[in-house]
Structures are given as structure tokens and as C-alpha cells.
Scaffold this motif. Structure first.
Motif, PDB file in Angstrom:
ATOM      1  N   ASN A 149       0.850  -1.187   0.000  1.00  0.00           N
ATOM      2  CA  ASN A 149       0.000   0.000   0.000  1.00  0.00           C
ATOM      3  C   ASN A 149       0.886   1.238   0.000  1.00  0.00           C
ATOM      4  N   GLU A 150       0.269   2.421  -0.120  1.00  0.00           N
ATOM      5  CA  GLU A 150       1.068   3.656  -0.097  1.00  0.00           C
ATOM      6  C   GLU A 150       0.546   4.602   0.982  1.00  0.00           C
ATOM      7  N   GLN A 151       0.241   4.031   2.152  1.00  0.00           N
ATOM      8  CA  GLN A 151      -0.246   4.844   3.269  1.00  0.00           C
ATOM      9  C   GLN A 151       0.734   5.968   3.591  1.00  0.00           C
ATOM     10  N   ASP A 152       0.167   7.063   4.066  1.00  0.00           N
ATOM     11  CA  ASP A 152       0.940   8.269   4.340  1.00  0.00           C
ATOM     12  C   ASP A 152       1.208   8.335   5.844  1.00  0.00           C
ATOM     13  N   ASN A 153       2.430   8.020   6.250  1.00  0.00           N
ATOM     14  CA  ASN A 153       2.722   7.873   7.677  1.00  0.00           C
ATOM     15  C   ASN A 153       2.867   9.195   8.422  1.00  0.00           C
ATOM     16  N   ARG A 154       2.646  10.318   7.731  1.00  0.00           N
ATOM     17  CA  ARG A 154       2.624  11.577   8.481  1.00  0.00           C
ATOM     18  C   ARG A 154       1.485  11.552   9.499  1.00  0.00           C
ATOM     19  N   TYR A 155       0.455  10.766   9.180  1.00  0.00           N
ATOM     20  CA  TYR A 155      -0.677  10.701  10.106  1.00  0.00           C
ATOM     21  C   TYR A 155      -0.316   9.970  11.398  1.00  0.00           C
ATOM     22  N   TYR A 156       0.755   9.170  11.371  1.00  0.00           N
ATOM     23  CA  TYR A 156       1.192   8.554  12.630  1.00  0.00           C
ATOM     24  C   TYR A 156       1.717   9.600  13.601  1.00  0.00           C
ATOM     25  N   ALA A 157       2.262  10.684  13.073  1.00  0.00           N
ATOM     26  CA  ALA A 157       2.720  11.751  13.958  1.00  0.00           C
ATOM     27  C   ALA A 157       1.507  12.392  14.639  1.00  0.00           C
ATOM     28  N   LYS A 158       0.478  12.647  13.839  1.00  0.00           N
ATOM     29  CA  LYS A 158      -0.746  13.219  14.406  1.00  0.00           C
ATOM     30  C   LYS A 158      -1.380  12.262  15.407  1.00  0.00           C
ATOM     31  N   LEU A 159      -1.408  10.988  15.036  1.00  0.00           N
ATOM     32  CA  LEU A 159      -2.069   9.977  15.861  1.00  0.00           C
ATOM     33  C   LEU A 159      -1.361   9.807  17.206  1.00  0.00           C
ATOM     34  N   SER A 160      -0.032   9.820  17.155  1.00  0.00           N
ATOM     35  CA  SER A 160       0.737   9.554  18.380  1.00  0.00           C
ATOM     36  C   SER A 160       1.046  10.830  19.151  1.00  0.00           C
ATOM     37  N   GLY A 161       1.018  11.974  18.475  1.00  0.00           N
ATOM     38  CA  GLY A 161       1.434  13.222  19.116  1.00  0.00           C
ATOM     39  C   GLY A 161       2.932  13.439  19.098  1.00  0.00           C
ATOM     40  N   LEU A 162       3.666  12.559  18.418  1.00  0.00           N
ATOM     41  CA  LEU A 162       5.131  12.672  18.404  1.00  0.00           C
ATOM     42  C   LEU A 162       5.588  13.639  17.316  1.00  0.00           C
ATOM     43  N   PRO A 163       6.747  14.266  17.535  1.00  0.00           N
ATOM     44  CA  PRO A 163       7.280  15.140  16.491  1.00  0.00           C
ATOM     45  C   PRO A 163       7.734  14.350  15.266  1.00  0.00           C
ATOM     46  N   MET A 164       7.623  14.982  14.088  1.00  0.00           N
ATOM     47  CA  MET A 164       8.078  14.346  12.855  1.00  0.00           C
ATOM     48  C   MET A 164       8.962  15.296  12.067  1.00  0.00           C
ATOM     49  N   LEU A 165      10.047  14.716  11.540  1.00  0.00           N
ATOM     50  CA  LEU A 165      10.951  15.459  10.661  1.00  0.00           C
ATOM     51  C   LEU A 165      10.946  14.804   9.290  1.00  0.00           C
ATOM     52  N   GLU A 166      11.014  15.606   8.247  1.00  0.00           N
ATOM     53  CA  GLU A 166      11.002  15.093   6.878  1.00  0.00           C
ATOM     54  C   GLU A 166      12.040  15.808   6.030  1.00  0.00           C
ATOM     55  N   PRO A 167      13.095  15.113   5.608  1.00  0.00           N
ATOM     56  CA  PRO A 167      14.092  15.751   4.742  1.00  0.00           C
ATOM     57  C   PRO A 167      13.604  15.832   3.304  1.00  0.00           C
TER      58      PRO A 167
END
Lengths: 199, 622
Positions: B125-143
Motif C-alpha cells: 500500500n502507499e499509506q501516508d505515515n505523516r498521520y502517525y505523527a498526528k495519531l501519536s502526538g510525536l514530532p516528525m521530521l522530513e528531509p
């Protein structure tokens, strides 16, 4: 410096990624900005391996349809399949020795006619250099050196902003010493093929 | 010395994205790394594996991503910098751990790397894991580039320590598998031993503790958002009335598009590299004064929805668009020409770039899908299972799993009927056998069995399902590049201090009463053994043991002698139509075997009705 975009397509096992990394290393030696991307998840399972090399200024690491200034195909049907990467002014270099997809062997599809394939590419792009690179590699001493034959041809066209000497230095860095000589011969055979085409 | 351990700061090096990420982590002093391999992340952990053999970095190939996060979390709980590496769907497996680890937090920096795969080059699949940051409340960095990924790693560890919680670092295939030139930084010394301080009221997540920890998570969120507001990873470029918001590789396509369209002086870009929590005020200030905004992002409208929300809160009414039928798709990946075309249309400027050559009139080109290798033992097992089912006159369902053997989907083998995720072969087999009325034969690889197949098999024994599970044990995690798994004999790799788990013992220990081990290159015997297993009412397991041919080659094990098609061939082509081994080719209307590809497995020789396929040397001598 203008940006030059190169797409290399091959069948898994033909040594596309080594050829690409040699070109990228040569660009590093010549201080030419280089970005490269590859799709190789199934390289060893007989699928298609595509790499994109972008020399010069810019940001993207991939090459969209119509953006490739150069297309090098290690296998003729794969060259044709990737033709959409080219524009009207592109130069195409292709090996003419087919590797039959197993789908053809089990009766799913027909391999394209090689004469027609060349006519099509010639009609749609600025220049086509087509020859049996596999045979030249075999003559040079190792059929697996087909990647170096095509690399030699590509570098000889002078369309890449890198020096042939830098490519040789990169080859010394990337190729095992005992295989270097045969790879150099293959490279020279490809360069000669490019000169013949230009003549 | 491993090239990523070279301690010459300032030197330039051409690296694959995944190598650059590993180097960034090494420079950050990562001391503990764990993974379950998965494309496009696999080369990161390959580097760690190699590096760990030369220094005191601890690295583990774990049974699955959840375990990888757990071992790394414990290391981080003791103050040791740790990193868990996985592909995007691996984070689904790890999610249970990650969601509550967000509450508990860490002491040492911990980075969880998720490698997303837009366009599904090698994923289900091509799920968008940016939503895991929202779901968990953890910070996310994307280069946005290889070079930035390298620089971002040390910051990710610092951010994690500043907030005392794990940081998600999200890449996409085009970061992982692109190469770029990086400048080596200094390598921070590794602290490989930590100290655990007992603190159950903050570390044991019973409800009373978690209620408090959730408050802490939200406080951390606010701190993270303040950091994001001022973060140099979120930057604004350019001047002009038009606005573009972007993140990840989309930034590159935007930059190139604006240059090529000649509108770089009319557009401001907000590049969001610290993409969770998003800098709300920064976004509002950026949008204020713009005429219209375009959001350029792959996958879901994550930035777009946030930008619209924040604009609304600030009372801004400018058009903000991104995903729409006339603009960007949520499907697949973006590329430079799509971004150029859509940007031109949205801002009403001409796109004068050269069109691609017309390929509408090309002759049909035969497909070249990846296929099982010449001599792959999976081909033999698939053939034998099919033959056994046919001989028993069974109507079948073939659930499969994730690995090389998923390629059994393709004709002529056509041995895959259902697949959703890692381990689904064992769970779904129970459901199919309960309701379909057909004989269910499921396939799973050895590494996938350890990863997620065991609970489904236990379920089947407990609920008394009726199916045969075929475990394709080729002694390695083949698909992702031959990583070890708990069943691998690590001495073969000249590595000490590893245990080994026998699949057969596990299966018997679970209580499966009919267990058969077959050698798939012995065709007749295997078919008989499989027939017995298929006839067994209840759960039966067939373990098909044969080393992966590519892995055997890498171990420099002796290879079988090639075969050739001899004079007795009547051109029935059973070999081609039933097996289609890539070593076969057709020349002058006859089948031949490429001696360079043939591994001497003799499968075709055993099924040829004329016995026409013979060892190459033997006939050459005659």
C-alpha cells in the motif's frame, strides 16, 4: 552550466547500477553537481532497473516523461519502453541484443521487431546510436561487461559534462582490479562504436 | 574500515540516501539500532549491521518492527541513543508500542525511521505515515534531499532528548534510493551503556499513570510546536504574491518548476521539514498577504488541511488548494513535470517546456515483471503443491504472504489467491477454510513466519481449523537482500553469539500434529508428502527446506551443474508452460537452457515426460 538529464534502463543483472555509480563518481571528481536515483527493489529477480542521473544545477533526483536529454538502454525492448522519457532533441543509445522476457516465452506478447524499433526511435528523437553491445562485450572478453561498452559509447558522445579521464579514475575505484582490464577494453569498444556512428 | 566510519570531517562523499541516513546516525552517536528489513529502508540497517561488526554499535535484526521499537525504547529508557528502522507498513506493526511509548517517553535520544513508499515500488500500500505523527502526538521530521537527511539525523536525536520523547523521521523511496553528495561531519562518541532508574509511576502505564502521562504528552506537544515555529527546518524562500507550501521531495520539484517556468520571483515557498507539530503561526504569517496558495505534497492532503485550518483561525480567506481533480492526485508519487504543469495551471502562467515524445503509436512491448530466479526452490514447491492438489482432485484456495514467493502470483505458476499483509497467510487460511468449503493451502516464508505468522498458526490450532500451511524455508530473508532471521544459522555467516530457533520445533511446540519437512528438489517424493499433508483433516504444516539460490551463491556454496535439453525432446514444452524458469529460452522454435543461469536444481529434468533434459556435461561427453 546547463542541466543534463540521463536515464539508463536495463534488465536486472546487466550492471546498470555499477555504470550509474561510475558516472556519478566521475561527476564528483569533476566537481559537477550530481543527483541520482534508482529503482532496484527487484533487480535480481529479472525485472527492469531504471536509474536517473542529473548533472548540473537543480534539485530533483528523478526524471519525468519528456525530461531526459539522454536515454541509454541496455536491452532494446526496454529502450523502447522508456522512450516516453525523451523529448524531440534527445539522444538515444541502445544495445540491440534482446533478452527475452519470460512472458514472451510463455506466449504472452510478441517481442518487437528490431528494425522497426530503430526506425521508431530515430523518427521521434534527434539521434539514435544502436549496436550489438553484447557482442562487443563478448569480443572484449566478458559478456557481462556490456554495461562498460554502453558507458564507453555514452562518454564518447561528449554529451555529459564529465571528463573521460575522470570516468576511468572512477572505474578504477569501483571495479575489482582483476576485472579492470576487460572492462577497459569493453569501454573502448563502446567508444569506438560511438565514433563509427558519428562518422 | 567501513566507509561510513571514516572520521574525516569536511570530506565529501557520494552516498545512497540510506547510507547518508546511517552516517548521520553514526555522527549523532547512535549506540543501539534495530530493525525488521523492508524496502525502501533496508540499506540503512545493512550499514548498521556491517558497522556493528567493526565497532561497539549494537545492532539487531528483530523478529518484527514492534520488537525493534521495544528493544530500542528500553535502550533509550536507559539513556542510550537508539534508532528503530522500518518501512511504512512496519510502523503499523510497531504502532501498539509507539502510541504508548509516546506517553512514556525516553531519556536517551530515540529516532523511529519510517520509510514510506509512494507509488508502491515494492509495497502493498502507499499509506501516508505523516498521520502517525498526528495519531501519536510525536514530532516528525522530513528531509527533502539526501544531503538534508544526513544533516537531519543528529538534530533528530537532539530534539528527542530535548522533548524526552521519540522522534519520527519520515523518508520516501526517492530519498532512500537517491544518491547525493554529503559533507562528512564529526562522529560523536557512542555511549553504549546506560543506567536504568526505577520509576514505576512514570514508566508503568496503568490507567492512573497514563492519565497523567497524556497530560505530559500534550505539554510536550506545545513545546514541540514552539520549537517548530522557530525551526530552521521550516523555512521561507523567495518573494511574491503567490504561495507554495511543500515538504519532502516535493520541495525539489517545486524549486525546479519555478525556475523552469520563470516565476521564481513571483512565488514564496514555505518548506516544512519539521512537519509535526506544524508551525501554525508561521503558516498564518506566510499565508497573510498572499493572493493564493498551492500545497504541493505527495499522498494525502496533510499539509493542505492544516494550512486551511490555520488560515481559518487567522481569518484568512485566500484560496488554498492542493488535492483536486484539476490539480494534484492523492495517488502515487509526484514528479518534476507534474508539479511544473499543475503549478503553471494554478497560477495561470504558460508552461513552455518541451513535450515528451508521443508514445501512443508504439508497438506493444511485452511485460517484464520480476520473476522467481532460475533454480528458485519456491518454483519447485509451487509446482509440487499444485500437482498434489490436482492428483487429489481438490478445489483449492491459496492464500500467500509477503516475500519473493509472492511472485508465484504470476503465470504459469499462478499460486497466490489472497494477500493483505505480513503474516496474513496464517490468519486468513482459518477464515477461508471455515467458510469456502475448499481445501486451503497457505504459503509463508521463513522470515515472515517469525515476523507475524506464528499467532495465526496458534489461532488455527486452538480453533481447530482445517488447512495446510506451507512454510517456504529458504534460510534467509531473501526479498529484502538476505538479512538474517531467527532461523538462520549465523555460523554460516561466521558470526558468533547468536541463538537459533528451529521452525519445525516452533510448529510442533504450537501443537500442530501433522508436520512434514520436504526437500523440494526431490519432486516425486515431495508430491507424495504434500498429498499426505493435504489429506490430513485439521492443521497440517509442510516445511519446504532449500537455501535461496542467490543466498547460496553469496555464501560461495558449490553450485549444481547445469542441464541441457537433449535430443529426446519432443517439444511438448511442459517445462516452459508449467515452470517458465528464466534459464529457458527459445531459439529456432526449440527450448534451450542457458548454462550460465541454470543452477542444476533438476526440477525441469524430473518433470520432462521424455526425460530429455540431461546434465550438460554428460551429454557433451557422449
Amino acid at each position: 552550466m546547463k542541466t543534463t538529464r540521463l536515464v539508463i534502463v536495463a534488465v536486472g543483472g546487466q550492471g546498470n547500477l555499477l555504470a550509474s555509480s561510475i558516472l556519478a563518481e566521475a561527476a564528483l571528481i569533476d566537481r559537477v553537481p550530481i543527483r541520482m536515483s534508482e529503482i532496484h527493489g527487484m533487480a535480481q529477480r529479472g525485472g527492469v532497473v531504471e536509474s536517473a542521473l542529473i548533472f548540473g544545477p537543480g534539485h530533483s533526483t528523478i526524471i519525468a516523461d519528456g525530461e531526459a536529454d539522454l536515454l541509454v538502454g541496455f536491452e532494446p525492448a526496454e529502450t523502447l519502453r522508456a522512450l516516453g522519457k525523451c523529448h524531440r532533441e534527445s539522444t538515444v543509445i541502445t544495445n540491440l541484443a534482446p533478452l527475452m522476457p519470460f512472458t514472451v516465452n510463455i506466449g504472452q506478447g510478441v517481442y518487437p521487431d528490431l528494425k522497426r524499433l530503430q526506425e521508431i526511435i530515430r523518427a521521434k528523437t534527434a539521434r539514435l546510436i544502436a549496436f550489438n553491445a553484447t557482442a562487443l562485450a563478448r569480443d572484449a572478453g566478458n559478456v557481462l561487461a556490456v554495461n562498460m561498452v554502453l558507458l564507453g559509447c555514452l562518454v564518447e558522445t561528449g554529451l555529459l559534462p564529465i571528463q573521460a579521464a575522470s570516468v576511468h579514475t572512477a572505474m578504477e575505484k569501483k571495479i575489482k582490479p582483476d576485472l579492470l582490464e576487460v572492462n577497459r577494453r569493453a569501454f573502448q569498444a563502446g567508444a569506438a562504436a560511438a565514433r563509427e556512428n558519428a562518422a | 574500515m567501513h566507509k561510513l566510519l571514516i572520521d574525516r570531517p569536511g570530506e565529501k562523499m557520494l552516498l545512497l540516501g540510506n547510507e547518508a541516513i546511517a552516517r548521520g546516525a553514526i555522527e549523532a552517536g547512535v549506540a543501539f539500532a534495530s530493525t525488521y528489513p523492508g524496502t525502501p529502508s533496508s540499506e540503512i540497517s545493512l550499514q548498521f549491521f556491517q558497522i556493528s561488526r567493526e565497532c561497539d554499535l549494537h545492532f539487531e535484526y528483530c523478529t518484527n518492527e514492534k520488537v525493534a521499537v521495544e528493544v530500542a525504547a528500553a535502550a533509550a529508557a536507559c539513556g542510550v541513543r537508539s534508532m528503530a528502522v522500518m518501512k511504512h507498513v512496519g510502523l503499523n506493526v510497531a504502532a501498539d508500542a509507539v502510541m504508548t511509548l509516546a506517553y512514556v517517553g525516553v531519556k536517551g535520544g530515540m529516532v523511529i525511521l519510517t520509510a514510506d513508499d509512494p507509488a508502491m515500488f515494492s509495497s502493498q500500500n502507499e499509506q501516508d505515515n505523516r498521520y502517525y505523527a498526528k495519531l501519536s502526538g510525536l514530532p516528525m521530521l522530513e528531509p527533502s534531499s539526501v544531503e538534508e537527511a544526513h544533516r537531519m539525523l543528529p538534530y533528530a536525536f537532539e530534539l528527542s532528548e530535548e522533548l524526552a520523547e521519540p522522534v519520527l523521521l519520515r523518508t520516501t523511496t526517492r530519498i532512500n534510493h537517491s544518491s547525493g553528495v554529503i559533507t562528512l561531519g564529526e562522529i560523536r562518541p557512542r555511549a553504549t551503556r546506560g543506567r536504568f532508574v526505577r520509576d514505576p509511576l512514570n514508566l508503568v502505564t496503568v490507567p492512573a499513570v497514563s492519565r497523567r502521562l497524556h497530560v505530559k504528552l500534550l505539554e510536550n506537544f506545545a513545546r514541540a510546536q514552539a520549537l517548530s515555529e522557530g525551526s530552521p527546518w521550516n523555512f521561507i524562500e523567495g518573494e511574491g504574491p503567490w504561495a507554495v507550501l511543500c515538504s519532502g521531495v516535493s520541495y525539489n520539484y517545486v524549486k525546479d518548476a519555478l525556475d523552469e517556468l520563470g516565476i521564481a520571483d513571483r512565488v514564496r515557498i514555505l518548506r516544512l521539514g519539521f512537519s509535526h507539530p506544524l508551525p501554525a503561526r508561521r503558516i498564518q504569517e506566510f499565508l497573510r498577504g498572499s493572493e493564493k496558495a498551492l500545497v504541493v505534497e505527495e499522498g494525502e492532503p496533510y499539509l493542505e488541511e492544516a494550512a486551511k485550518t490555520h488560515a481559518q483561525e487567522a481569518g484568512l480567506t485566500l484560496p488554498i488548494r492542493g488535492k483536486a481533480p484539476d490539480l494534484f492526485s492523492r495517488l502515487y508519487e509526484l514528479d518534476p513535470s507534474t508539479v511544473r504543469r499543475v503549478t503553471a495551471r494554478y497560477f495561470g502562467v504558460p508552461d513552455r517546456s518541451r513535450p515528451a515524445v508521443d508514445v501512443s503509436d508504439l508497438p506493444a512491448i511485452p511485460q517484464r515483471p520480476p520473476t522467481l530466479c532460475a533454480g528458485c526452490s519456491h518454483r519447485a514447491t509451487f509446482y509440487e503443491v499444485r500437482q498434489a492438489a490436482e492428483e487429489l482432485g481438490l478445489e483449492t484456495v491459496y492464500p500467500t504472504d509477503i516475500g519473493c514467493y509472492t511472485l508465484g502470483l504470476l503465470p504459469p505458476l499462478s499460486m497466490a489467491d489472497y494477500l493483505i499483509c505480513m503474516g496474513s497467510s496464517t490468519g486468513t487460511a482459518g477464515g477461508f477454510s471455515q467458510v469456502s468449503g475448499r481445501k486451503v493451502v497457505s504459503f509463508i516464508g521463513d522470515s515472515t513466519f517469525f515476523h507475524a505468522g506464528i499467532p495465526g498458526l496458534i489461532n488455527a490450532v486452538f480453533n481447530n481449523h482445517n488447512f495446510t500451511l506451507v512454510i517456504l524455508d529458504n534460510g534467509t530473508t531473501a526479498m529484502t537482500g538476505h538479512q538474517p532471521h531467527p532461523g538462520v544459522d549465523m555460523k554460516q555467516l561466521k558470526l558468533e553469539n547468536y541463538g537459533r530457533v528451529s521452525i519445525e520445533s516452533v510448529v510442533r511446540g504450537i501443537g500442530v500434529s501433522h508436520v512434514t519437512v520436504i526437500k523440494p528438489y526431490r519432486v516425486k517424493k515431495s508430491i507424495e508428502q504434500i498429498k499426505e499433508a493435504l489429506s490430513f483433516p485439521g492443521v497440517s504444516v509442510v516445511i519446504s527446506q532449500e537455501l535461496c539460490v542467490l543466498y547460496a551463491k553469496s555464501l560461495k556454496l558449490p553450485r549444481g551443474k547445469p542441464f541441457r535439453v537433449g535430443e529426446k525432446c519432443k517439444n511438448h514444452r511442459v517445462c516452459m508452460t508449467r515452470l517458465a524458469c528464466p534459464a529457458f529460452y527459445i531459439w529456432n522454435e526449440r527450448i534451450h537452457i542457458d548454462a550460465n543461469l541454470c543452477t542444476g536444481c533438476s526440477l525441469c529434468a524430473q518433470i520432462c515426460p521424455e526425460h530429455a533434459i540431461v546434465p550438460a556435461r554428460e551429454t557433451a561427453e557422449k
